[in-house]
Enzyme design. Structure first.
Site, PDB file in Angstrom:
ATOM      1  N   CYS A 391       4.281  -3.830  10.213  1.00  0.00           N
ATOM      2  CA  CYS A 391       3.860  -5.145   9.737  1.00  0.00           C
ATOM      3  C   CYS A 391       4.546  -5.379   8.392  1.00  0.00           C
ATOM      4  O   CYS A 391       5.345  -4.566   7.948  1.00  0.00           O
ATOM      5  CB  CYS A 391       2.345  -5.264   9.628  1.00  0.00           C
ATOM      6  SG  CYS A 391       1.584  -4.165   8.414  1.00  0.00           S
ATOM      7  N   HIS A 558      -4.745  -8.619   3.302  1.00  0.00           N
ATOM      8  CA  HIS A 558      -4.243  -7.646   2.333  1.00  0.00           C
ATOM      9  C   HIS A 558      -2.963  -8.196   1.725  1.00  0.00           C
ATOM     10  O   HIS A 558      -2.477  -9.256   2.118  1.00  0.00           O
ATOM     11  CB  HIS A 558      -3.981  -6.291   3.006  1.00  0.00           C
ATOM     12  CG  HIS A 558      -3.080  -6.372   4.193  1.00  0.00           C
ATOM     13  ND1 HIS A 558      -3.548  -6.700   5.448  1.00  0.00           N
ATOM     14  CD2 HIS A 558      -1.742  -6.190   4.348  1.00  0.00           C
ATOM     15  CE1 HIS A 558      -2.557  -6.714   6.315  1.00  0.00           C
ATOM     16  NE2 HIS A 558      -1.433  -6.408   5.671  1.00  0.00           N
TER      17      HIS A 558
END
Length: 637
Positions: A391, A558
């Site tokens: 990611c 995040h």
């Protein structure tokens, strides 16, 4: 390094310009056809229908560009304000088609309203949101329209006049063919959009208003130079390049996809001389015979050129002759280059890869150039030893996905290492790479030789079970050695307690937007001493890259990869939202704010992933009445 950054910047700018124009090419063609048919010198002169021409070019086309530019920056709200601002620049210069003005004011209007919304986010009292949204768009849009009317419109009109005068001077001096020295190499470098849609199209449309046609529409769109190169490979090429050239020539000439010949030129840089001199000869022929088009030919197909060629005089003869001459000159030079140089099959493969690197993404036509160009990423590998979840930052969604697949791999008795990482640090020896759908192209660019799998739900994707089944079927009967899991773990329950504390669990929260929810989770991380204040902004930036919604009503916001420096120590915040909050069309009811440092958060994140992979467990978390109950459910896995 700086040259590379400059080139990428120009490419992005060109792509942005083309993204405003290309979605509206149909409207340009409609205007061009109406012009060719119904103006006094058209196929079927009609005074009444000819009245459509002026309003379409002065109002419809610039407004479409302004709307599209605004939408690119800030969706529908940006599109509306961008359109209002564009109207100001149109009225501010009524005698000039405001394509350049629209390209300025559309994105500018959207940028202003976007910044205003960010400034007031979270500061409007409940019940007043719609009032503020509507009036802010109206007031700022109106102010920008006045600004455009008084300043931008006249300035763009004057600038356009200078450019048109410059083109007229080049025509009178017989120097217009020299533009091919810039345009043809720019096409190979994917800089053509910045030139074509940013400069040539607006000036060309201005010339159409004055002369009924413009030669500028054929400076870049002429398929002759590229066709000559491909014909050269058909007759004098070798191996794969020779075999693929006929198909590429058809796609290029009739489909108008010019990038299909770029790898052939990159394989033999001397072929730049072929396309440059081919382009120059084509432009010279157009000037000599009075060729030109009434609208942009996009894509640059011979069919599109025929559709927007004006009917008067010898325009068809001039345009088609220019294509033929450009093809002939390019072919002769290509033949000389190819006959006098060594050719190998590997050349076209390497050139295709180089083209994709220069473009910054996988090319849709690579398969037509060389069928094996993308085979490495579409063939399932044998003897799989390493699977990587990737990611943007490598500490959130990929870690959860890796935890779930690692559990399935272990249960299946497969000795395969499953790790997670940021896309920028994917190991070159990765055999299988799993990413969210929107991030897959980046991962493919990073490790094109790997087998890539896209998922849209990291918590319950059917791709996991399909992959396990395929790995089991491909496994040998020989008993496999279980490889030790390659991940960082938390040492001791005391450390776990510090990562997930009851005071950082928030029950029964309500949010209007995902931005508000992410900001709340981020501020909780700040107050708990896990991160610096800047990390909150990086969490919002990460969400813009691709959603952190994981599936099963769970989101894990995040920071970006760059935000890791703002993490003081690993920790979590848990936010329960019983009514849910919209995450790009999905309802997130459990939000886990994550701050990861040195992998110390991965064990708890793994536990969260395993628990939340079961929708019943998520429903229990949503129904929990206390922070202790939520932590107990998470620790029950």
């Amino acid at each position: 390094m700086n040259d590379s950054k400059t080139k990428v910047g120009i490419q992005k700018f060109g792509n942005f310009l083309s993204s405003m124009v290309l979605p509206n090419i149909g409207a340009f063609i409609a205007w061009g056809l109406i012009t060719a048919l119904f103006i006094p010198t058209g196929f079927f002169p009609n005074e009444e229908l000819g009245k459509l021409v002026g309003p379409m070019v002065h109002y419809m086309l610039p407004l479409l560009i302004g709307y599209t530019g605004g939408r690119l920056i800030y969706d529908q709200r940006g599109a509306v304000v961008g359109t209002i601002a564009t109207m100001g620049v149109i009225i501010g210069a009524p005698d000039t088609p405001m394509f350049l003005g629209a390209m300025i004011m559309g994105p500018l209007g959207a940028y202003v309203i976007k910044k205003f919304d960010q400034l007031i986010d979270g500061k409007i009292r409940t019940g007043f949101e719609m009032l503020v949204n509507n009036f802010s768009a109206g007031i700022l849009g109106g102010a920008l329209a006045i600004f455009a009317f008084l300043g931008i419109g006249p300035a763009v009109s004057a600038f356009t006049s200078v450019l048109v005068s410059g083109v007229d001077w080049l025509l009178e001096a017989g120097l217009l063919p020299l533009t091919s020295i810039l345009i043809e190499p720019a096409k190979i470098l994917f800089l053509n959009n910045a030139i074509n849609h940013g400069v040539l199209t607006p000036i060309g449309l201005e010339q159409v208003q004055q002369a009924g046609k413009s030669i500028l529409f054929l400076l870049e769109a002429n398929p002759g130079p590229g066709l000559g190169v491909l014909l050269g490979f058909m007759f004098f090429g070798k191996g794969i390049a020779k075999q693929s050239a006929p198909g590429a020539a058809i796609i290029h000439f009739f489909g108008g996809i010019h990038e299909i010949y770029f790898p052939y030129v990159l394989m033999k840089p001397m072929l730049l001389l072929a396309v440059i001199f081919g382009g120059m000869s084509g432009v010279f022929t157009l000037v000599l015979m009075g060729g030109g088009l009434v609208a942009p030919a996009s894509p640059g197909s011979i069919l599109a050129i025929a559709a927007v060629t004006p009917p008067e005089g010898l325009a068809y003869l001039a345009n088609f002759t220019a294509v033929f001459v450009a093809t002939a000159v390019s072919f002769v030079i290509s033949a000389i280059v190819l006959k006098s140089s060594k050719q190998t099959d590997e050349g076209i493969e390497e050139a295709t890869k180089k083209m994709e690197q220069m473009k910054g993404k996988k090319s849709s036509i690579s398969q037509e150039i060389i069928p094996t160009a993308t085979a490495t990423s579409s063939v399932f590998p044998g003897n799989v030893q390493k699977i990587v979840f990737a990611c943007d930052a490598g500490m959130g969604s990929s870690a959860m996905g890796a935890s779930l697949l690692r559990k399935k791999v272990k249960e299946a008795g497969l000795g395969i290492v499953v790790t997670n990482t940021a896309i920028s640090t994917i190991p070159s020896d990765s055999q299988i790479v799993i990413t969210q759908e929107k991030l897959t192209p980046r991962a493919e660019n990073k490790v094109p030789a790997a087998y890539h799998i896209s998922v849209d739900n990291f918590l319950s994707s059917p791709e996991y079970d399909k992959l396990i089944e395929r790995l089991q079927n491909d496994a040998t009967s020989e008993e496999q050695e279980v490889v030790e899991e390659n991940r960082a773990v938390v040492a001791g329950s005391a450390e776990e307690d510090q990562l997930l504390l009851e005071e950082n669990v928030f029950i029964g929260q309500r949010f209007r937007t995902k931005e508000e929810a992410i900001r709340f989770a981020g501020q909780a991380l700040v107050k708990a001493g896990y991160v610096e204040e800047s990390y909150v902004g990086d969490m919002l930036k990460r969400e813009e890259i691709t959603t952190t919604y994981m599936g099963n009503n769970v989101a894990i916001p995040h920071g970006t990869e760059e935000a890791k420096k703002a993490v003081i120590k690993s920790g979590f915040t848990v936010v329960q939202v019983p009514n849910g909050v919209d995450f790009d069309g999905e309802r997130a009811k459990m939000i886990f704010g994550i701050a990861g440092k040195d992998g110390t958060h991965l064990e708890i994140l793994s536990g969260i992933a395993v628990v939340c992979a079961d929708q019943d467990n998520v429903d229990r978390l949503v129904a929990a009445k206390s922070a202790k109950e939520i932590i107990d459910i998470i620790n029950s896995n």
